[in-house]
Design a protein around this motif. Sequence first.
Motif, mmCIF file in Angstrom:
data_model
loop_
_atom_site.group_PDB
_atom_site.id
_atom_site.type_symbol
_atom_site.label_atom_id
_atom_site.label_comp_id
_atom_site.label_asym_id
_atom_site.label_seq_id
_atom_site.Cartn_x
_atom_site.Cartn_y
_atom_site.Cartn_z
ATOM 1 N N LEU A 5 0.848 -1.182 0.000
ATOM 2 C CA LEU A 5 0.000 0.000 0.000
ATOM 3 C C LEU A 5 0.888 1.237 0.000
ATOM 4 C CD1 LEU A 5 -2.720 -1.002 2.600
ATOM 5 C CD2 LEU A 5 -2.893 -1.091 0.124
ATOM 6 N N ASN A 6 0.478 2.261 -0.664
ATOM 7 C CA ASN A 6 1.149 3.556 -0.714
ATOM 8 C C ASN A 6 2.541 3.526 -1.367
ATOM 9 O OD1 ASN A 6 -1.051 4.666 0.560
ATOM 10 N ND2 ASN A 6 -0.182 4.287 2.593
ATOM 11 N N ILE A 7 2.837 2.536 -2.167
ATOM 12 C CA ILE A 7 4.097 2.518 -2.909
ATOM 13 C C ILE A 7 3.780 2.930 -4.337
ATOM 14 C CG2 ILE A 7 6.015 1.094 -3.735
ATOM 15 C CD1 ILE A 7 5.603 -0.653 -1.275
ATOM 16 N N PRO A 8 4.345 4.014 -4.804
ATOM 17 C CA PRO A 8 4.026 4.471 -6.149
ATOM 18 C C PRO A 8 4.452 3.449 -7.195
ATOM 19 C CG PRO A 8 5.339 6.095 -4.956
ATOM 20 C CD PRO A 8 5.242 4.889 -4.119
ATOM 21 N N GLY A 9 3.553 3.286 -8.233
ATOM 22 C CA GLY A 9 3.826 2.406 -9.343
ATOM 23 C C GLY A 9 3.550 0.946 -9.046
ATOM 24 N N LYS A 10 3.171 0.641 -7.878
ATOM 25 C CA LYS A 10 2.864 -0.746 -7.517
ATOM 26 C C LYS A 10 1.357 -0.914 -7.359
ATOM 27 C CE LYS A 10 7.073 -2.252 -6.953
ATOM 28 N NZ LYS A 10 7.623 -3.369 -7.614
ATOM 29 N N CYS A 11 0.885 -2.158 -7.490
ATOM 30 C CA CYS A 11 -0.542 -2.442 -7.290
ATOM 31 C C CYS A 11 -0.885 -2.284 -5.819
ATOM 32 C CB CYS A 11 -0.861 -3.867 -7.707
ATOM 33 S SG CYS A 11 -0.653 -4.180 -9.446
ATOM 34 N N SER A 12 -2.044 -1.769 -5.577
ATOM 35 C CA SER A 12 -2.486 -1.659 -4.192
ATOM 36 C C SER A 12 -3.663 -2.607 -3.971
ATOM 37 C CB SER A 12 -2.882 -0.229 -3.873
ATOM 38 O OG SER A 12 -3.980 0.155 -4.634
ATOM 39 N N TYR A 13 -3.724 -3.203 -2.822
ATOM 40 C CA TYR A 13 -4.818 -4.106 -2.490
ATOM 41 C C TYR A 13 -5.894 -3.327 -1.749
ATOM 42 C CZ TYR A 13 -1.499 -7.752 -3.607
ATOM 43 O OH TYR A 13 -0.610 -8.544 -4.241
ATOM 44 N N GLN A 14 -7.133 -3.733 -2.028
ATOM 45 C CA GLN A 14 -8.252 -3.057 -1.382
ATOM 46 C C GLN A 14 -8.535 -3.743 -0.059
ATOM 47 O OE1 GLN A 14 -11.786 -3.132 -3.726
ATOM 48 N NE2 GLN A 14 -13.098 -2.486 -2.050
ATOM 49 N N ALA A 15 -8.758 -2.973 0.927
ATOM 50 C CA ALA A 15 -9.114 -3.519 2.231
ATOM 51 C C ALA A 15 -10.566 -3.168 2.508
ATOM 52 C CB ALA A 15 -8.216 -2.937 3.308
ATOM 53 N N GLY A 16 -11.444 -4.186 2.821
ATOM 54 C CA GLY A 16 -12.843 -3.916 3.126
ATOM 55 C C GLY A 16 -13.746 -4.170 1.933
ATOM 56 N N VAL A 17 -15.006 -3.755 2.050
ATOM 57 C CA VAL A 17 -16.030 -3.996 1.037
ATOM 58 C C VAL A 17 -16.568 -2.654 0.573
ATOM 59 C CG1 VAL A 17 -18.250 -5.108 0.641
ATOM 60 C CG2 VAL A 17 -16.638 -6.137 2.214
ATOM 61 N N SER A 18 -16.790 -2.543 -0.733
ATOM 62 C CA SER A 18 -17.315 -1.278 -1.251
ATOM 63 C C SER A 18 -18.815 -1.167 -1.008
ATOM 64 C CB SER A 18 -17.014 -1.155 -2.738
ATOM 65 O OG SER A 18 -17.866 -1.999 -3.481
ATOM 66 N N LEU A 19 -19.322 0.024 -1.085
ATOM 67 C CA LEU A 19 -20.739 0.284 -0.873
ATOM 68 C C LEU A 19 -21.577 -0.397 -1.941
ATOM 69 C CD1 LEU A 19 -22.847 1.710 0.804
ATOM 70 C CD2 LEU A 19 -22.514 3.754 -0.589
ATOM 71 N N ILE A 20 -21.103 -0.450 -3.165
ATOM 72 C CA ILE A 20 -21.851 -1.088 -4.250
ATOM 73 C C ILE A 20 -22.011 -2.585 -3.980
ATOM 74 C CG2 ILE A 20 -21.753 -1.693 -6.695
ATOM 75 C CD1 ILE A 20 -20.523 1.036 -7.195
ATOM 76 N N GLU A 21 -20.970 -3.233 -3.499
ATOM 77 C CA GLU A 21 -21.069 -4.650 -3.177
ATOM 78 C C GLU A 21 -22.085 -4.906 -2.081
ATOM 79 O OE1 GLU A 21 -16.972 -5.228 -2.290
ATOM 80 O OE2 GLU A 21 -16.578 -6.186 -4.233
ATOM 81 N N VAL A 22 -22.102 -4.039 -1.079
ATOM 82 C CA VAL A 22 -23.069 -4.169 0.012
ATOM 83 C C VAL A 22 -24.481 -3.988 -0.521
ATOM 84 C CG1 VAL A 22 -23.902 -3.126 2.156
ATOM 85 C CG2 VAL A 22 -21.452 -3.475 1.814
ATOM 86 N N LEU A 23 -24.715 -2.994 -1.378
ATOM 87 C CA LEU A 23 -26.046 -2.766 -1.940
ATOM 88 C C LEU A 23 -26.507 -3.944 -2.786
ATOM 89 C CD1 LEU A 23 -25.874 1.024 -2.878
ATOM 90 C CD2 LEU A 23 -27.206 -0.049 -1.058
ATOM 91 N N VAL A 24 -25.629 -4.504 -3.591
ATOM 92 C CA VAL A 24 -25.996 -5.671 -4.406
ATOM 93 C C VAL A 24 -26.354 -6.847 -3.504
ATOM 94 C CG1 VAL A 24 -25.087 -7.384 -6.032
ATOM 95 C CG2 VAL A 24 -24.698 -4.951 -6.442
ATOM 96 N N SER A 25 -25.580 -7.077 -2.462
ATOM 97 C CA SER A 25 -25.866 -8.172 -1.530
ATOM 98 C C SER A 25 -27.215 -7.980 -0.848
ATOM 99 C CB SER A 25 -24.769 -8.263 -0.475
ATOM 100 O OG SER A 25 -23.542 -8.537 -1.073
ATOM 101 N N VAL A 26 -27.498 -6.770 -0.407
ATOM 102 C CA VAL A 26 -28.778 -6.487 0.247
ATOM 103 C C VAL A 26 -29.928 -6.679 -0.742
ATOM 104 C CG1 VAL A 26 -30.179 -4.648 1.286
ATOM 105 C CG2 VAL A 26 -27.820 -4.997 2.021
ATOM 106 N N PHE A 27 -29.749 -6.260 -1.989
ATOM 107 C CA PHE A 27 -30.785 -6.429 -3.008
ATOM 108 C C PHE A 27 -31.061 -7.917 -3.245
ATOM 109 C CE2 PHE A 27 -31.898 -7.119 -7.480
ATOM 110 C CZ PHE A 27 -33.102 -6.442 -7.517
ATOM 111 N N ILE A 28 -30.025 -8.716 -3.364
ATOM 112 C CA ILE A 28 -30.208 -10.159 -3.586
ATOM 113 C C ILE A 28 -30.909 -10.795 -2.393
ATOM 114 C CG2 ILE A 28 -28.966 -12.351 -3.815
ATOM 115 C CD1 ILE A 28 -26.909 -10.813 -5.534
ATOM 116 N N LEU A 29 -30.523 -10.424 -1.201
ATOM 117 C CA LEU A 29 -31.161 -10.953 0.002
ATOM 118 C C LEU A 29 -32.637 -10.552 0.061
ATOM 119 C CD1 LEU A 29 -30.824 -12.445 2.705
ATOM 120 C CD2 LEU A 29 -30.305 -10.228 3.731
ATOM 121 N N ALA A 30 -32.931 -9.282 -0.229
ATOM 122 C CA ALA A 30 -34.326 -8.812 -0.205
ATOM 123 C C ALA A 30 -35.160 -9.545 -1.250
ATOM 124 C CB ALA A 30 -34.380 -7.310 -0.437
#
Length: 168
Positions: A5-30
């Motif tokens: 993380l925070n190294i220029p020119g290198k890939c960064s990994y995402q930590a946590g879940v995005s809001l869109i993923e949460v909304l899609v999950s809630v929609f499928i559950l509903a």
Amino acid sequence: MHNMLNIPGKCSYQAGVSLIEVLVSVFILAFGVLGIAAMQTGALRNTQSALEQSAAVFLTHSILDAMRASMQPDAEHPGALTVRPGYVTDGFICQSPQVADPLVANDLARWFKNIRDNLNGNVDDGNACGNIACDADDPNLCTAAVRWDNSRSLGGSNRQIVETRSRL
């Protein structure tokens, strides 16, 4: 393992879940919960229909048993029994007819009350009716039928009929 993380020119990994993923999950559950609710509603309707069909079969047998229990001697055939006059109806009727014989009148009044109570929720709107017919050539061969509105069930008919034929 080093921190990417925070190294220029290198890939960064995402930590946590995005809001869109949460909304899609809630929609499928509903959507799934709504599907289950719809299935439950259909099951309740069909359970009510099955209960009414069972009651209809019981009701046709009960009037035939009452007719069998109150048979009278046949004047034309000594030693034989025949159905008492007054049980036979003229097509489907929804209220107990006026009959002179008190035994027959009591049986029919109870039968029509039970039809109304068990097949139409004690509503007298002409949807739950009964019919008793006996064969002209063999008066001890009778058919009892009940008719009611079964359109609330999935695929049900507004004129559901159950008939039982029996030799008394």
